[in-house]
Structures are given as structure tokens and as C-alpha cells.
Design an enzyme around this catalytic site. Structure first.
Site, PDB file in Angstrom:
ATOM      1  N   GLU A 111      35.480  26.773  40.223  1.00 10.24           N
ATOM      2  CA  GLU A 111      35.564  27.784  39.058  1.00 10.24           C
ATOM      3  C   GLU A 111      36.983  28.313  38.823  1.00 10.24           C
ATOM      4  OE1 GLU A 111      32.379  30.675  39.290  1.00 10.24           O
ATOM      5  OE2 GLU A 111      31.181  29.188  40.590  1.00 10.24           O
ATOM      6  N   LYS A 113      39.640  31.152  38.255  1.00  4.26           N
ATOM      7  CA  LYS A 113      39.792  32.461  38.559  1.00  4.26           C
ATOM      8  C   LYS A 113      40.334  33.347  37.649  1.00  4.26           C
ATOM      9  CE  LYS A 113      41.190  35.477  42.390  1.00  4.26           C
ATOM     10  NZ  LYS A 113      41.687  36.656  41.513  1.00  4.26           N
ATOM     11  N   ASP A 115      41.745  36.557  35.413  1.00  2.00           N
ATOM     12  CA  ASP A 115      42.376  37.560  35.524  1.00  2.00           C
ATOM     13  C   ASP A 115      41.973  38.840  34.564  1.00  2.00           C
ATOM     14  OD1 ASP A 115      44.200  38.964  36.842  1.00  2.00           O
ATOM     15  OD2 ASP A 115      45.937  38.413  35.836  1.00  2.00           O
ATOM     16  N   TYR A 222      29.626  34.631  35.838  1.00  2.00           N
ATOM     17  CA  TYR A 222      29.598  33.280  36.613  1.00  2.00           C
ATOM     18  C   TYR A 222      28.839  33.449  38.057  1.00  2.00           C
ATOM     19  CZ  TYR A 222      33.676  36.378  38.423  1.00  2.00           C
ATOM     20  OH  TYR A 222      34.286  37.195  38.909  1.00  2.00           O
ATOM     21  N   LYS A 309      45.331  30.393  45.019  1.00  2.00           N
ATOM     22  CA  LYS A 309      45.893  31.046  44.085  1.00  2.00           C
ATOM     23  C   LYS A 309      46.972  29.847  43.540  1.00  2.00           C
ATOM     24  CE  LYS A 309      45.498  34.757  43.156  1.00  2.00           C
ATOM     25  NZ  LYS A 309      45.815  36.045  43.804  1.00  2.00           N
ATOM     26  N   CYS A 403      64.269  58.811  60.619  1.00  2.00           N
ATOM     27  CA  CYS A 403      63.348  59.084  59.436  1.00  2.00           C
ATOM     28  C   CYS A 403      64.308  59.530  58.331  1.00  2.00           C
ATOM     29  CB  CYS A 403      62.355  60.080  59.715  1.00  2.00           C
ATOM     30  SG  CYS A 403      61.121  60.446  58.457  1.00  2.00           S
ATOM     31  N   CYS A 406      62.750  63.413  57.810  1.00  2.00           N
ATOM     32  CA  CYS A 406      62.955  64.643  58.754  1.00  2.00           C
ATOM     33  C   CYS A 406      63.992  64.231  59.911  1.00  2.00           C
ATOM     34  CB  CYS A 406      61.468  64.772  59.472  1.00  2.00           C
ATOM     35  SG  CYS A 406      60.793  63.523  60.498  1.00  2.00           S
ATOM     36  N   CYS A 421      58.093  56.844  62.229  1.00  2.00           N
ATOM     37  CA  CYS A 421      58.484  58.198  62.558  1.00  2.00           C
ATOM     38  C   CYS A 421      57.195  58.790  63.501  1.00  2.00           C
ATOM     39  CB  CYS A 421      58.493  59.039  61.233  1.00  2.00           C
ATOM     40  SG  CYS A 421      59.039  60.852  61.624  1.00  2.00           S
ATOM     41  N   CYS A 427      56.815  65.857  59.726  1.00  2.00           N
ATOM     42  CA  CYS A 427      57.449  65.127  58.820  1.00  2.00           C
ATOM     43  C   CYS A 427      56.543  65.030  57.428  1.00  2.00           C
ATOM     44  CB  CYS A 427      57.312  63.696  59.250  1.00  2.00           C
ATOM     45  SG  CYS A 427      58.252  62.552  57.943  1.00  2.00           S
TER      46      CYS A 427
END
Length: 667
Positions: A111, A113, A115, A222, A309, A403, A406, A421, A427
Site C-alpha cells: 500500500e 504510505k 502523508d 486501509y 521510505k 557546557c 553552566c 553535562c 544546570c
């Protein structure tokens, strides 16, 4: 003919004309004549309110206002699909299937696909009862009033249909309708919509169904689901759905082998551009429902279906800079800031660079011209660099060492892709992110509290962790920006109401690394309460269904942190649910305690789900595959030969459903 008979005759005639026009694309009446009959029916219904029918053709014009869409649990979970991007992926998928089913003859339904926005529609006695969005797969939003305005969806079925079933598909917006909507917006100086899929999805959540009725939405259906359906294969199901009045896509094809699947893929990879709506791939399903049952599901996807895909659209643009985001678990994600470019219907300004390895592998540098595509048609990602356009003064990208929020030195654990981090409690993005996760819909679902307000609460020192939320007062919140008396009261009430949230959602809300929604449910079901989970060792955890070493170590690490334990103790003192509340079955026993069963085949006296429930109600565990730890295999008709062979090899007791019934009734 009585008034009621006249009304019924008009309804039936208009339903036929609707079906011919919107499903079969074959008009059998002029627009003028259709509108005249619809007006006649509307007048008769207005004058005879006792004959009101929510599924009358007159109800398609909408007019119902829905301020809050009710959350409805799906009777059958809506799973997502695994993706494949090559024919080798499909060959591997078939090998996995054959490993379970053995050397059987396989057919596949191919089938397209689509969107669009996923929908599940329930019918009772041939009438549309309810339409629910996919949501998180377990529950979604009731959009029935909006769905009824889509004319290709039948309100009343025809033929011989089951008393109760659901059908699933996609709400789509064809290109022609999308372009017309955008042209109308442009003419009045408004911003046009970005793409058909998002517009279709957004349309389902409009509060006024009359506005939805003005949008040229369509629906492709479907997949039928329910008990005692009158067909044995997916392909037969599509044919049956058409006979009942549904718009089941005619592009679907039955393939006798993977070579025919590849032919279908090759054809539509080119011809999909001739279709009136968006498609982004092909869905391949094992055709036999019996084989589908035998294959079952992983935690997220059916094993019997996979999406192939199509190659994504690619564009090139300039990389202006790289920034770094800190997630709630401390994971650092590098982000490419791009010269804005149009890609697959949206303007792309940013793309994920994933991690330091990806940057090094592609040798991505600031100022480069890069190729961008949408991974799975959703998330933009950089796939390559156009080295022919690299500036002469280009310098390699040096990944950050501290980081960005922080300034704590980053760490990278062996075998992991991301830098982290470690400043877990100091943080700011981690603190805010954990609280935002805690309040989210799938977690504590705290109404009146959003992500921006969480950031404000943290910035003003009112909360430092999610337990602090339960100490908040209206007086503390009122001085915050954009906060009025009513919204402050709603926030506090929302926090207090979250104390009713069940344990499995609370466990997910804690934000333990690698413990997603599905894993949280499995841990809650197995351990029953937070104390039992807190005391579990690595080996105990690994023995839980679908819990691996990585998750086990993460759970242990979480509970070894004294700060986490103090926060949990505080939450317990506020009355948060840290124990699983299970419905008590008066007939439940513990006679199968410590026993593991595997269910295989098709049964006449039980559905597979009822059989599994009977095992669990008597203290047993249902295994997904046969292993040395399996005590019994309950074998139905057409049990997979590979499972039979493995059970015999391991000398595991193979019993029938009658044997199982006898075991249940034994003293």
C-alpha cells in the site's frame, strides 16, 4: 409515505450520491439537484425534531463548537511502523519473519504510505460512532464532530458489516484543495499554510466544525480491526471496506513475493508524483491475519508490517554557525544554523548534527555549503558537504569541551555517542527540562502549567525540582509575568489534581534516562510500587520483559543518587501515586506463579488477548518468545513450525487450549 419514511428515503438517496461523488469519483446528480434535496431534508428535519439522526447527511455541514477535545483510550493500540530505506532492509525483514513462521508461503499487501493525520473511526451497527486521533497510540482526541464533515467518510454503511469494529487511515488534504486554500489566503494578504499534512492535522483540532466543513479534506482508510471480521487477509479487508462504503485506496496490490514488492516500489517511486495527494513511501504488510497474529508486536511496532521510505528531497544551503543544546538528561546536541531554505513544503533554518562523531565523519565546517534532507520526511538533517564550494580559509570544527549553559566540563561515557553535562542539579536547562517533562501530558499531565511558565518559576527561584511544584501557592505565582488570579489558581489546582495520576505515568514522569513510556509501564506492572523498584538489582531488572542492561544500569544509577531519593520521598509525602492500583479480579489465583507461557497459533475458545489475560490472572507470565525459561507453550491451530521445533528441542511442554483450561480448574 409518512414524513419519517420521506426523511429516511432522502437520507439514503443523499448518502448514495455522496458515495458516488466523493468515493467513486462518479457524480450521478447535478450540484443543483443535490443541494435542493439536501435543503428539503433539512427543512423536514427542522420541522420534525423527533426524527433527528446525528448521522444524517445534513450534519456534514458542521456547526458544533468543541472547546476541549475529550481524551479517549483506543480499544486497540495504534502502533507506529518501523522504517526501511533499502531493499536490503526488506530482505532482512523477511528473514526475521521466516525465523518466526518457518518455511511458509508468504504473501504481502503493498500500500502507498500517505502523508496525513492518522485517525481511528469506530462504527456500531453500521453507524459512525466515534473518531479519535492517533495521539500517543494509547489514547487520542475525540474529533468525531469534525470528522463527520468529511464527505468521503460514510456515516451509514451498506452491506453486511459486523456489529462493532474500527477502521484506520489518514486524513489528507489533496494538492488542489491545498493550493486553493493558500491562494485565498494570499489574496487577502494572509500567510499561506506550509504543507498539506500539517494543515490536515491542524484542521482536525479546529473548535468549530463548520470551519472544518469548508476545508477540502479527504480520508483514505486501509486497516480494519475488531473481533470476528469476515475475512482472513489484509487484501480481502481492503476489498470488503470498499463494499461497505469506505474509500480504501485502489493502488494497493497483492504481492506473491518480495520481487513483486520491489516492482510495486519501483513503479510508485516514479508515479507517486502523478497522485493528487502526498505520499512518502510504501507500506508492506504480511497479508495473512493468522501470520500477523503469530508474529505479534514489538514494544512500538508490528513485526508483520514495515514502511519503505522513498528517497527524501534534498537541497543545499550555507551553514552559518553551530550552536549546542542541553537536554533534560544533560545530553548535548549540536545544531546547525542554516541559511533559510525551502524543503519538502517547509522553511528550514536549523538541522540536527547529532553528535561529535557525525561532525567529524562529515567534516562539517562553518561556512560550508551543505546538503540537507528531512529524515523520515520530518526532521531536517545534514547528509553531506559540497567540498567544491568550501571557503579557502575554512577551519575544522572543534567540538565544545564545556557546557554552554553552566560551563561544567563535559563527559562522554564509553560506548555512547553523546557528550553530557554532569551538573545534573545545577544546570538550568536540565532543571527546566526535567520539570517540563514531569508536567507533560503523557507524564503528570498538569493543566494550567506550560513550559514557559516552568522556565519563569525556575528563573524566579520558586522551584528547583519537580517536587517543589507541590509547595507552590497562588500568592507566590501572582507576581510572575502574564499571571492573573484565575491562571494562578488553575496552576495550583492542576498541580494538586496530578496526585491522581497512576503509578506508571508517575514513573515515566521522573525522567529516568532510557525509561520511556512503554518501559515505565512494564516496570510498574512488574514491581507494583516504587520501593520494590528501588531495591531491584541489575539482574532482577534485566529479567523483566524488554529491559536490557543499559536501562537496568540507568535505573540503578537513578536510585543510587541521594538527591533523587529525597525528591521521591517528598513526592510520596504529598500523596503522589507510587503504587500500582490494579483492578481486582475475584477469580484471580496464584497457581501459575513463577510459570512462563508462550501463546502461539489460532484458538477457538479464546482470543489470544483473553488467553494471555487468563495466564496473568492466575499469576503467570506471558513470554514473547520461547526460551529455556519457558514452562509451557499453548499451541493453537497453525502454530509456527519454528516455534514448534524450538519447543521440542528444549523439551518444553506443549499444551492445547483445552489442556490450559484443565490446568486453570485444577485444585
Amino acid at each position: 409515505m409518512t414524513v419519517f419514511q420521506t426523511i429516511q428515503a432522502l437520507r439514503e438517496e443523499l448518502n448514495v450520491h455522496n458515495h458516488n461523488y466523493y468515493v467513486l469519483d462518479n457524480a450521478t446528480i447535478s450540484d443543483y439537484d443535490f443541494d435542493s434535496k439536501l435543503k428539503q431534508l433539512q427543512e423536514l428535519e427542522n420541522n420534525n425534531p423527533d426524527f433527528f439522526d446525528p448521522n444524517s447527511p445534513t450534519q456534514r455541514v458542521g456547526g458544533t463548537i468543541t472547546k476541549n477535545f475529550q481524551t479517549i483510550a483506543h480499544d486497540y493500540r495504534m502502533y507506529s511502523l518501523d522504517n526501511s530505506y533499502s531493499k536490503d532492509d526488506l530482505l532482512e525483514w523477511e528473514k526475521r519473519i521466516q525465523k518466526v513462521l518457518g518455511d511458509v508461503s508468504l504473501e504481502y499487501t503493498c500500500e502507498l504510505k500517505y502523508d496525513g493525520a492518522s485517525i481511528s473511526i469506530t462504527y456500531e451497527n453500521g453507524k459512525l460512532k466515534r473518531a479519535v486521533t492517533r495521539g500517543d497510540g494509547y489514547q487520542g482526541d475525540d474529533v468525531t464532530n469534525n470528522i463527520k464533515t468529511i464527505k468521503s467518510i460514510p456515516l451509514q454503511l451498506k452491506g453486511n458489516y459486523p456489529e462493532n469494529f474500527a477502521i484506520r487511515g489518514e486524513i489528507i488534504l489533496p494538492f488542489a484543495g491545498f493550493e486553493k486554500m493558500n491562494q485565498e489566503l494570499i489574496e487577502i494578504g494572509e500567510t499561506p499554510y506550509s504543507n498539506p499534512r500539517n494543515t490536515a492535522s491542524g484542521s482536525l483540532k479546529l473548535q468549530d466544525s463548520a470551519e472544518v466543513s469548508k476545508r477540502p479534506l479527504d480520508c483514505l482508510l486501509y486497516f480494519l480491526i475488531g473481533n470476528n471480521l469476515p475475512f482472513a487477509t489484509q487484501f480481502e479487508g481492503l476489498e470488503t471496506a470498499r463494499n461497505w462504503g469506505f474509500k480504501a485506496p485502489k493502488e494497493a496490490k497483492l504481492a506473491r513475493n518480495l520481487d513483486q514488492v520491489f516492482e510495486f516500489i519501483n513503479y510508485w517511486d516514479t508515479h507517486r508524483h502523478d497522485l493528487p495527494y502526498e505520499t512518502d513511501g510504501v507500506v508492506i504488510k504480511v497479508n495473512s491475519f493468522q501470520h500477523q497474529e503469530e508474529l505479534g508486536y514489538t514494544a512500538k511496532s508490528p513485526r508483520w508490517a514495515i514502511a519503505y521510505k522513498f528517497k527524501s528531497e534534498q537541497v543545499s544551503t550555507r551553514l552559518n554557525s553551530i550552536s549546542y543544546q542541553v537536554g533534560r538528561t544533560g545530553a548535548i546536541t549540536p545544531v546547525a544554523n542554516l541559511e533559510p531554505i525551502q524543503l519538502a513544503g517547509t522553511v528550514v533554518k536549523r538541522a540536527s548534527l547529532h553528535n561529535a562523531d557525525q561532525i567529524e565523519k562529515l567534516d562539517i565546517r562553518i561556512g560550508d555549503t551543505v546538503f540537507v534532507e528531512k529524515g523520515g520526511e520530518i526532521i531536517p538533517k545534514i547528509i553531506a558537504v559540497d567540498l567544491s564550494k568550501r571557503p579557502a580559509n575554512s577551519e575544522p570544527t572543534l567540538y565544545i569541551t564545556h557546557c554552554p549553559e553552566c560551563q561544567t566540563a563535559l563527559v562522554r561515557n564509553e560506548g555512547e555517542a553523546n557528550h553530557y553535562c554532569p551538573n545534573f542539579y545545577g544546570c538550568p536547562p536540565q532543571i527546566i527540562g526535567r520539570i517540563q517533562h514531569f508536567i507533560s501530558r503523557k507524564a503528570m499531565d498538569i493543566e494550567g502549567l506550560g513550559g514557559e511558565t516552568v522556565a519563569l518559576l525556575v528563573a524566579n527561584g520558586l522551584v528547583h525540582n519537580y517536587a517543589d511544584l507541590y509547595d507552590l501557592t497562588v500568592e507566590q505565582i501572582l507576581p510572575l509575568e502574564r499571571m492573573a488570579q484565575k491562571s494562578a489558581e488553575n496552576l495550583v489546582n492542576g498541580v494538586q489534581n496530578s496526585k491522581k495520576i497512576p503509578f506508571e505515568s508517575v514513573l515515566f514522569a521522573l525522567g529516568i534516562r532510557f525509561v520511556g513510556e512503554t518501559v515505565a509501564k512494564k516496570l510498574a506492572k512488574h514491581y507494583k510500587n516504587i520501593e520494590a523498584l528501588r531495591q531491584a538489582n541489575a539482574m532482577d531488572l534485566i529479567l523483566v520483559d524488554e529491559i536490557g542492561e543499559r536501562i537496568a544500569n540507568s535505573v540503578i544509577e537513578f536510585f543510587e543518587n541521594q538527591e533523587n531519593c529525597l525528591i521521591i520521598d517528598r513526592l510520596k509525602s504529598y500523596g503522589i501515586q507510587f503504587e500500582l492500583i490494579e483492578t481486582i479480579n475475584p477469580d484471580a489465583t496464584t497457581k501459575f506463579l513463577g510459570k512462563t507461557f508462550v501463546v502461539s497459533g489460532v484458538f477457538s475458545k479464546f482470543s489470544r488477548e483473553d488467553l494471555k489475560k487468563a495466564i496473568e490472572d492466575n499469576g503467570g507470565k506471558v513470554g514473547s518468545s520461547i526460551s529455556a525459561k519457558t514452562d509451557y507453550v499453548i499451541a493453537g491451530d497453525n502454530m509456527g513450525p519454528s516455534k514448534l521445533e524450538k519447543a521440542n528441542k528444549l523439551s518444553i511442554a506443549i499444551i492445547t487450549e483445552d489442556d490450559f483450561i484443565q490446568l486453570v480448574h485444577e485444585a
